[in-house]
Write an enzyme that holds these catalytic residues in place. Structure first.
Site, PDB file in Angstrom:
ATOM      1  N   SER A 149      85.546 122.023 113.980  1.00 37.60           N
ATOM      2  CA  SER A 149      86.676 122.944 113.913  1.00 37.60           C
ATOM      3  C   SER A 149      86.742 123.730 115.212  1.00 37.60           C
ATOM      4  O   SER A 149      85.752 123.816 115.948  1.00 37.60           O
ATOM      5  CB  SER A 149      86.470 123.904 112.733  1.00 37.60           C
ATOM      6  N   TYR A 162      81.329 130.535 108.307  1.00 38.30           N
ATOM      7  CA  TYR A 162      82.016 129.294 108.688  1.00 38.30           C
ATOM      8  C   TYR A 162      81.718 128.969 110.153  1.00 38.30           C
ATOM      9  O   TYR A 162      81.427 127.823 110.498  1.00 38.30           O
ATOM     10  CB  TYR A 162      83.517 129.437 108.445  1.00 38.30           C
TER      11      TYR A 162
END
Length: 254
Positions: A149, A162
Protein backbone atom coordinates in the site's frame (compact mmCIF):
# COMPACT_ATOMS: atom_id res chain seq x y z
CA UNK A 1 -3.07 -13.99 -29.32
CA UNK A 2 -0.18 -15.56 -27.43
CA UNK A 3 -0.87 -16.03 -23.74
CA UNK A 4 2.33 -15.43 -21.83
CA UNK A 5 1.54 -17.57 -18.78
CA UNK A 6 0.50 -20.76 -20.56
CA UNK A 7 1.44 -23.93 -18.62
CA UNK A 8 1.90 -22.04 -15.35
CA UNK A 9 -0.07 -22.06 -12.09
CA UNK A 10 -0.86 -18.98 -10.02
CA UNK A 11 -2.25 -18.69 -6.49
CA UNK A 12 -3.99 -15.47 -5.42
CA UNK A 13 -4.99 -14.90 -1.79
CA UNK A 14 -7.93 -12.72 -0.85
CA UNK A 15 -9.35 -13.55 -4.26
CA UNK A 16 -13.05 -13.33 -3.47
CA UNK A 17 -13.38 -9.68 -4.42
CA UNK A 18 -11.59 -6.50 -5.36
CA UNK A 19 -7.92 -6.60 -6.31
CA UNK A 20 -7.64 -10.34 -5.71
CA UNK A 21 -10.56 -11.20 -7.97
CA UNK A 22 -9.34 -8.85 -10.72
CA UNK A 23 -5.81 -10.23 -10.47
CA UNK A 24 -6.96 -13.84 -10.66
CA UNK A 25 -8.96 -13.06 -13.80
CA UNK A 26 -6.08 -11.14 -15.38
CA UNK A 27 -3.57 -13.95 -14.80
CA UNK A 28 -6.04 -16.52 -16.10
CA UNK A 29 -6.51 -14.50 -19.28
CA UNK A 30 -2.73 -14.68 -19.73
CA UNK A 31 -3.00 -18.47 -19.67
CA UNK A 32 -2.25 -19.36 -16.05
CA UNK A 33 -4.33 -21.93 -14.22
CA UNK A 34 -5.43 -19.86 -11.23
CA UNK A 35 -6.20 -20.93 -7.67
CA UNK A 36 -8.45 -18.45 -5.90
CA UNK A 37 -8.01 -18.58 -2.14
CA UNK A 38 -10.15 -16.98 0.54
CA UNK A 39 -12.67 -17.56 3.32
CA UNK A 40 -15.92 -16.92 1.42
CA UNK A 41 -16.58 -19.90 -0.82
CA UNK A 42 -19.57 -18.33 -2.53
CA UNK A 43 -17.55 -15.33 -3.61
CA UNK A 44 -14.67 -17.53 -4.74
CA UNK A 45 -17.03 -19.65 -6.82
CA UNK A 46 -18.31 -16.50 -8.52
CA UNK A 47 -14.75 -15.46 -9.40
CA UNK A 48 -13.90 -18.97 -10.65
CA UNK A 49 -17.09 -19.10 -12.74
CA UNK A 50 -16.17 -15.83 -14.45
CA UNK A 51 -12.67 -17.11 -15.20
CA UNK A 52 -14.07 -20.32 -16.67
CA UNK A 53 -16.73 -18.47 -18.67
CA UNK A 54 -13.93 -16.46 -20.28
CA UNK A 55 -11.98 -19.59 -21.20
CA UNK A 56 -9.64 -19.84 -18.21
CA UNK A 57 -8.91 -22.50 -15.61
CA UNK A 58 -9.73 -21.85 -11.95
CA UNK A 59 -9.54 -23.82 -8.71
CA UNK A 60 -11.42 -22.71 -5.59
CA UNK A 61 -9.49 -23.07 -2.34
CA UNK A 62 -11.40 -22.14 0.81
CA UNK A 63 -9.08 -21.44 3.74
CA UNK A 64 -8.34 -19.01 6.54
CA UNK A 65 -4.69 -18.05 6.06
CA UNK A 66 -4.39 -16.80 9.66
CA UNK A 67 -4.45 -20.49 10.64
CA UNK A 68 -0.99 -21.80 9.78
CA UNK A 69 -2.24 -25.34 9.12
CA UNK A 70 -4.98 -24.15 6.77
CA UNK A 71 -2.52 -21.89 4.95
CA UNK A 72 -0.03 -24.71 4.41
CA UNK A 73 -2.76 -27.16 3.41
CA UNK A 74 -4.13 -24.66 0.89
CA UNK A 75 -0.77 -24.36 -0.85
CA UNK A 76 -0.36 -28.14 -0.93
CA UNK A 77 -3.87 -28.51 -2.38
CA UNK A 78 -2.99 -26.14 -5.22
CA UNK A 79 0.15 -28.12 -6.07
CA UNK A 80 -1.66 -31.46 -5.76
CA UNK A 81 -4.61 -30.39 -7.95
CA UNK A 82 -2.83 -28.21 -10.51
CA UNK A 83 0.58 -29.85 -10.53
CA UNK A 84 2.91 -26.99 -9.65
CA UNK A 85 3.10 -23.37 -8.45
CA UNK A 86 4.78 -20.66 -10.52
CA UNK A 87 3.23 -17.47 -9.19
CA UNK A 88 2.03 -16.40 -5.75
CA UNK A 89 0.18 -13.13 -5.23
CA UNK A 90 -0.19 -12.29 -1.54
CA UNK A 91 -3.19 -9.99 -1.73
CA UNK A 92 -5.28 -10.77 1.36
CA UNK A 93 -5.35 -7.81 3.71
CA UNK A 94 -7.28 -5.99 6.42
CA UNK A 95 -7.26 -2.26 7.13
CA UNK A 96 -8.26 -0.72 10.43
CA UNK A 97 -7.79 3.01 10.90
CA UNK A 98 -8.52 5.62 13.53
CA UNK A 99 -6.73 7.28 16.45
CA UNK A 100 -4.55 4.80 18.33
CA UNK A 101 -5.96 5.73 21.72
CA UNK A 102 -9.48 4.95 20.53
CA UNK A 103 -8.78 1.79 18.52
CA UNK A 104 -9.94 -1.63 19.76
CA UNK A 105 -7.05 -4.00 20.40
CA UNK A 106 -8.92 -6.73 18.52
CA UNK A 107 -8.66 -4.60 15.37
CA UNK A 108 -4.89 -4.26 15.76
CA UNK A 109 -4.51 -7.99 16.34
CA UNK A 110 -6.59 -8.83 13.27
CA UNK A 111 -4.42 -6.61 11.09
CA UNK A 112 -1.31 -8.39 12.31
CA UNK A 113 -2.93 -11.81 11.82
CA UNK A 114 -3.97 -11.19 8.22
CA UNK A 115 -1.39 -8.71 6.90
CA UNK A 116 1.65 -10.28 8.54
CA UNK A 117 1.11 -13.78 9.93
CA UNK A 118 -1.21 -14.98 7.16
CA UNK A 119 1.12 -13.70 4.48
CA UNK A 120 4.09 -15.37 6.17
CA UNK A 121 2.30 -18.70 6.51
CA UNK A 122 1.37 -18.80 2.81
CA UNK A 123 4.79 -17.59 1.71
CA UNK A 124 6.65 -20.15 3.84
CA UNK A 125 4.56 -22.99 2.41
CA UNK A 126 4.89 -21.74 -1.17
CA UNK A 127 8.62 -20.97 -1.32
CA UNK A 128 9.87 -24.53 -2.04
CA UNK A 129 7.38 -24.88 -4.89
CA UNK A 130 8.20 -21.48 -6.36
CA UNK A 131 11.93 -22.20 -6.24
CA UNK A 132 11.34 -25.54 -7.96
CA UNK A 133 9.27 -23.84 -10.66
CA UNK A 134 12.01 -21.27 -11.27
CA UNK A 135 14.44 -24.14 -11.80
CA UNK A 136 12.46 -26.53 -13.98
CA UNK A 137 9.66 -24.62 -15.75
CA UNK A 138 9.86 -23.73 -19.44
CA UNK A 139 9.97 -20.04 -18.50
CA UNK A 140 12.80 -20.70 -16.00
CA UNK A 141 11.44 -18.04 -13.65
CA UNK A 142 8.84 -17.80 -10.88
CA UNK A 143 7.17 -14.84 -9.18
CA UNK A 144 6.09 -13.84 -5.70
CA UNK A 145 4.15 -10.56 -5.65
CA UNK A 146 3.13 -8.90 -2.39
CA UNK A 147 0.33 -6.35 -2.42
CA UNK A 148 1.32 -3.58 -0.02
CA UNK A 149 0.00 0.00 0.00
CA UNK A 150 1.02 3.62 -0.13
CA UNK A 151 0.75 3.13 3.64
CA UNK A 152 3.99 1.17 3.32
CA UNK A 153 5.73 4.37 2.20
CA UNK A 154 3.89 7.24 3.91
CA UNK A 155 2.91 7.27 7.59
CA UNK A 156 -0.15 9.33 8.48
CA UNK A 157 -2.19 9.99 11.65
CA UNK A 158 -4.77 7.31 12.31
CA UNK A 159 -3.02 4.51 10.41
CA UNK A 160 -0.25 3.56 12.83
CA UNK A 161 -0.77 -0.21 12.95
CA UNK A 162 -1.73 -0.46 9.28
CA UNK A 163 1.51 1.43 8.55
CA UNK A 164 3.35 -1.05 10.77
CA UNK A 165 2.09 -4.00 8.74
CA UNK A 166 2.76 -2.42 5.34
CA UNK A 167 6.16 -0.89 6.13
CA UNK A 168 7.10 -4.31 7.50
CA UNK A 169 5.81 -6.03 4.37
CA UNK A 170 7.95 -3.78 2.17
CA UNK A 171 11.06 -4.60 4.22
CA UNK A 172 10.30 -8.33 4.17
CA UNK A 173 9.78 -8.23 0.41
CA UNK A 174 13.11 -6.55 -0.28
CA UNK A 175 15.10 -8.81 2.05
CA UNK A 176 13.51 -11.94 0.57
CA UNK A 177 14.13 -10.63 -2.95
CA UNK A 178 17.84 -10.40 -2.24
CA UNK A 179 17.91 -13.94 -0.80
CA UNK A 180 16.42 -15.68 -3.83
CA UNK A 181 17.36 -13.39 -6.71
CA UNK A 182 20.04 -15.73 -8.08
CA UNK A 183 17.57 -18.63 -8.09
CA UNK A 184 15.35 -16.74 -10.53
CA UNK A 185 12.50 -16.30 -8.08
CA UNK A 186 11.46 -12.70 -8.58
CA UNK A 187 10.00 -11.06 -5.46
CA UNK A 188 8.09 -7.86 -6.07
CA UNK A 189 5.82 -5.43 -4.28
CA UNK A 190 2.86 -3.46 -5.62
CA UNK A 191 1.76 -0.44 -3.58
CA UNK A 192 -1.79 0.68 -4.43
CA UNK A 193 -3.17 4.02 -3.43
CA UNK A 194 -6.89 4.59 -3.01
CA UNK A 195 -8.78 1.77 -4.74
CA UNK A 196 -12.53 1.27 -4.97
CA UNK A 197 -12.75 -2.03 -3.06
CA UNK A 198 -14.42 -3.52 0.02
CA UNK A 199 -11.31 -2.89 2.14
CA UNK A 200 -12.86 0.03 3.99
CA UNK A 201 -16.44 -1.19 4.32
CA UNK A 202 -15.89 -2.63 7.79
CA UNK A 203 -14.51 0.61 9.26
CA UNK A 204 -16.09 1.92 12.42
CA UNK A 205 -18.73 4.68 12.23
CA UNK A 206 -17.08 8.07 12.38
CA UNK A 207 -13.84 6.73 10.95
CA UNK A 208 -15.56 5.63 7.75
CA UNK A 209 -17.33 8.97 7.36
CA UNK A 210 -14.06 10.86 7.86
CA UNK A 211 -12.37 8.85 5.11
CA UNK A 212 -15.34 9.31 2.80
CA UNK A 213 -15.06 13.08 3.28
CA UNK A 214 -11.33 12.92 2.53
CA UNK A 215 -11.94 11.00 -0.69
CA UNK A 216 -14.99 12.99 -1.78
CA UNK A 217 -14.74 13.96 -5.43
CA UNK A 218 -11.61 11.86 -6.06
CA UNK A 219 -11.67 9.37 -8.89
CA UNK A 220 -10.50 6.17 -7.20
CA UNK A 221 -8.42 3.46 -8.79
CA UNK A 222 -10.22 0.32 -9.91
CA UNK A 223 -9.14 -3.20 -8.91
CA UNK A 224 -8.28 -3.85 -12.56
CA UNK A 225 -5.65 -1.09 -12.39
CA UNK A 226 -3.74 -3.03 -9.73
CA UNK A 227 -4.30 -6.33 -11.53
CA UNK A 228 -2.65 -4.74 -14.58
CA UNK A 229 0.42 -3.93 -12.50
CA UNK A 230 0.67 -7.50 -11.21
CA UNK A 231 0.25 -8.95 -14.69
CA UNK A 232 2.94 -6.64 -16.02
CA UNK A 233 5.41 -7.87 -13.39
CA UNK A 234 4.85 -11.58 -13.89
CA UNK A 235 4.73 -11.56 -17.70
CA UNK A 236 8.19 -10.03 -18.16
CA UNK A 237 10.95 -12.09 -19.72
CA UNK A 238 13.17 -13.78 -17.13
CA UNK A 239 15.94 -11.22 -17.77
CA UNK A 240 13.65 -8.49 -16.33
CA UNK A 241 12.78 -8.10 -12.65
CA UNK A 242 10.30 -5.38 -11.74
CA UNK A 243 10.91 -5.02 -8.02
CA UNK A 244 8.34 -2.38 -7.12
CA UNK A 245 5.33 -0.62 -8.62
CA UNK A 246 3.64 2.32 -6.87
CA UNK A 247 0.16 3.07 -8.24
CA UNK A 248 -1.63 6.15 -6.93
CA UNK A 249 -4.98 7.55 -7.96
CA UNK A 250 -4.46 10.49 -10.30
CA UNK A 251 -5.44 13.09 -7.68
CA UNK A 252 -3.88 11.40 -4.65
CA UNK A 253 -1.25 13.46 -2.83
CA UNK A 254 -0.19 11.06 -0.06
Amino acid sequence: MSRRLNDTVALVTGAGSGIGAATAHSLAMEGAAVAVLGRRRERLEDVADKVRADGGTALVVEADITDRRQAAAAVEQVVADLGRLDTLVNNAGFMGVGPAAESPLDEWEHMLEVNVQGLLYVTHAALPHLLRAAEDSPRRVADLVNISSTAGRVARPGTAVYNLTKFGLNGFTEALRQEVVRQRLRVSVVEPGTVDTELGTHLRDGVRQAIERQLEGMELLRPEDIADAVSYIVTRDRRVAVNEILVRAGEQTW
